[in-house]
Design an enzyme around this catalytic site. Structure first.
Site, PDB file in Angstrom:
ATOM      1  N   GLU A   1      -0.050  -1.174   5.840  1.00 35.08           N
ATOM      2  CA  GLU A   1       0.990  -0.692   6.764  1.00 35.08           C
ATOM      3  C   GLU A   1       0.822   0.781   7.071  1.00 35.08           C
ATOM      4  OE1 GLU A   1       4.802   1.073   8.044  1.00 35.08           O
ATOM      5  OE2 GLU A   1       3.646   1.500   6.224  1.00 35.08           O
TER       6      GLU A   1
ATOM      7  N   ASP B   1       0.831  -1.205   0.000  1.00 38.91           N
ATOM      8  CA  ASP B   1       0.000   0.000   0.000  1.00 38.91           C
ATOM      9  C   ASP B   1       0.863   1.250   0.000  1.00 38.91           C
ATOM     10  OD1 ASP B   1       0.707  -0.837   2.682  1.00 38.91           O
ATOM     11  OD2 ASP B   1      -0.573   0.752   3.443  1.00 38.91           O
TER      12      ASP B   1
END
Length: 496
Positions: free
Chosen positions: A192, A125
């Site tokens: 994350e 991400d």
């Protein structure tokens, strides 16, 4: 005092000064660097198209899910499909398990069941682009442009460079018939940037449930610092041994409210402002300990004389050094639990006294402190029964400090220096949070290091405008991962 005794006192003072000076000079003289020679890593032909594959991945906008809204899983599915298409040998050799909405765990069983696993962690991400900031980029944020020796776009540094460098290294190893003795795990988280609860935390839970023994986790966190440390000419590989914890505190002041024409002497906004001012003026005490102390021990011999003498003689110079480190936000974060006022909310219109004022303060907790100690500190400093103090949101303790004596740390240090002999390897404290913290209960040691060389200007690009990665540096990162995997997971791997 008679002249004779005065002369005796002066002589004793001079002798004392001379003795201190001699100790300082001797300790400085013997404070030298010790870098054993490392045999260069074998050269290998890089698979053609590595930069283009990273650029294509950047064009897939795997943006971190926003709190409170469902994740758009289509880009993540597209990225995983792209990994399958471009790294077929890895997917043939390793068992892939989807985890949660868009994370994945890859397992390559080793031939020696007595060896604990190596886990390579990275996240797919990326943070969103700030509204209106896209126009300031040299190339559009998700263009994946290749120009001027760089791959440009969001995720080029954080953290798709890590994801794809790992897969490039593994695909090349598979192509030449590599088989691990130590089980090799690759964990790809998808959230994350939002804390990792749905990604890395669930992967860690799966490993915990299976009682998988992990010797080493390697995640992002530190980098190769080039010009980031004042006075140091050598590039330094900052290997994070630990990361700080975090706790967020909300302060709430209340009052009767009413019309602004008849204000009290000190309403909720004034009382809360005074409390915030006290917190900023009375921060938690600094300490030169743990990874930060180890960092200075490592780089100290390479600094100019005055700085080298100070670090060699901390018994004398530590208070002065702490004051100097506290003067800069980046170094202050390495020596104390930091206090950051991030939100303030009060009032609805100019002529109405607010009945309530709220402020939010985020503390990044130094190893050795605890979130409980932070809350007690806030209550003592605020010292106002009319202001409520309460933790809000997720909190987590500082991570354990990993060893510099383990086989995993030594293998990582050798992999760095075997591919980049000019680089100094040093311990480091990561001020932010990474997915590595989720593996604290399943791994013996966790290291946080992305083998990319960054200058001060490059650091500003992280989560900012014009994120990019040097193609040469990216190829170097592939070599570091490949060398580490060969040495630490290969047949001649050390037991830890």
């Amino acid at each position: 005092m008679p002249r004779g005794p005065m002369r005796a006192v002066a002589r004793l003072a001079l002798i004392g000064i001379a003795a201190v000076a001699a100790i300082v000079l001797v300790r400085t003289a013997v404070f030298t660097a010790d870098d054993p020679a490392v045999e260069p890593a074998p050269t290998f032909a890089l698979r053609a198209g590595a930069a283009e594959r990273l650029a294509t991945a950047i064009r897939i906008p795997t943006i971190t899910p926003t709190a409170g809204t469902p994740a758009d899983t289509e880009p993540f599915a597209a990225l995983h499909a792209y990994l399958r298409a471009e790294y077929p040998l890895v997917h043939a050799a390793m068992r892939r398990e989807p985890v949660g909405d868009a994370s994945a765990l890859f397992t390559w069983a080793g031939s020696d069941a007595t060896l604990d696993a190596l886990l390579l962690s990275a996240h797919v991400d990326v943070v969103p682009i700030e509204t209106g900031a896209g126009a300031r980029w040299t190339y559009p944020p998700f263009s994946g442009a290749i120009a001027d020796g760089f791959v440009w776009g969001r995720g080029a540094l954080d953290d798709k460079a890590s994801v794809f460098a790992i897969f490039e290294a593994l695909e090349s190893l598979c192509a030449r018939g590599f088989r691990p003795a130590r089980t090799l795990l690759v964990a790809l988280g998808h959230d994350e940037e939002a804390g990792g609860a749905a990604g890395a935390a669930r992967i860690a839970g799966l490993l915990r449930q299976r009682r998988t023994r992990v010797a080493v986790v390697l995640d992002e966190g530190g980098v190769i610092a080039d010009g980031l440390l004042p006075g140091l000419r050598d590039p330094v590989a900052l290997v994070g041994l630990a990361e700080k914890g975090s706790v967020t505190v909300q302060l709430t002041a209340r009052g009767p409210g009413g019309h602004s024409s008849m204000p009290p002497a000190n309403g909720p906004i004034g009382a809360l402002s005074e409390a915030i001012a006290r917190l900023e003026a009375n921060q938690m005490p600094p300490r030169l300990a743990g990874p930060t102390r180890a960092l200075f021990d490592r780089i100290g011999p390479r600094l100019p004389f005055v700085q080298r003498a100070a670090i060699a003689n901390l018994w004398l110079a530590e208070p002065l050094l702490l004051r100097r480190l506290a003067a800069s936000p980046s170094t202050n974060a390495a020596i104390r639990t930091t206090t950051a006022v991030t939100m303030f909310d009060a009032g609805v219109t100019p002529n109405v006294l607010p009945a309530e004022a709220r402020a939010v303060v985020n503390f990044r907790v130094l190893p050795g402190d605890t979130t409980g100690a932070v809350l007690e500190h806030v209550r003592q400093v605020v010292a106002d029964p009319a202001i409520a103090v309460a933790p809000v949101g997720p909190a987590f303790e500082p991570s354990p400090v990993s060893s510099t004596g383990s086989g995993g740390y030594r293998a990582l240090a050798r992999a760095i220096r075997a591919t980049m002999p000019e680089v100094v390897v040093a311990p480091y404290l990561v001020p932010g949070a990474t997915d590595a913290r989720h593996y604290r209960d399943v791994a013996i040691d966790a290291y946080r290091f992305l083998p990319l060389r960054l200058t001060p200007a490059d650091v500003e690009r992280l989560h900012g405008v014009d994120e990019r990665v040097s193609i040469a540096q990216y190829e170097q990162a592939i070599a570091v991962y490949r060398t580490l995997i060969e040495e630490y997971a290969g047949a001649a791997a050390p037991s830890r």
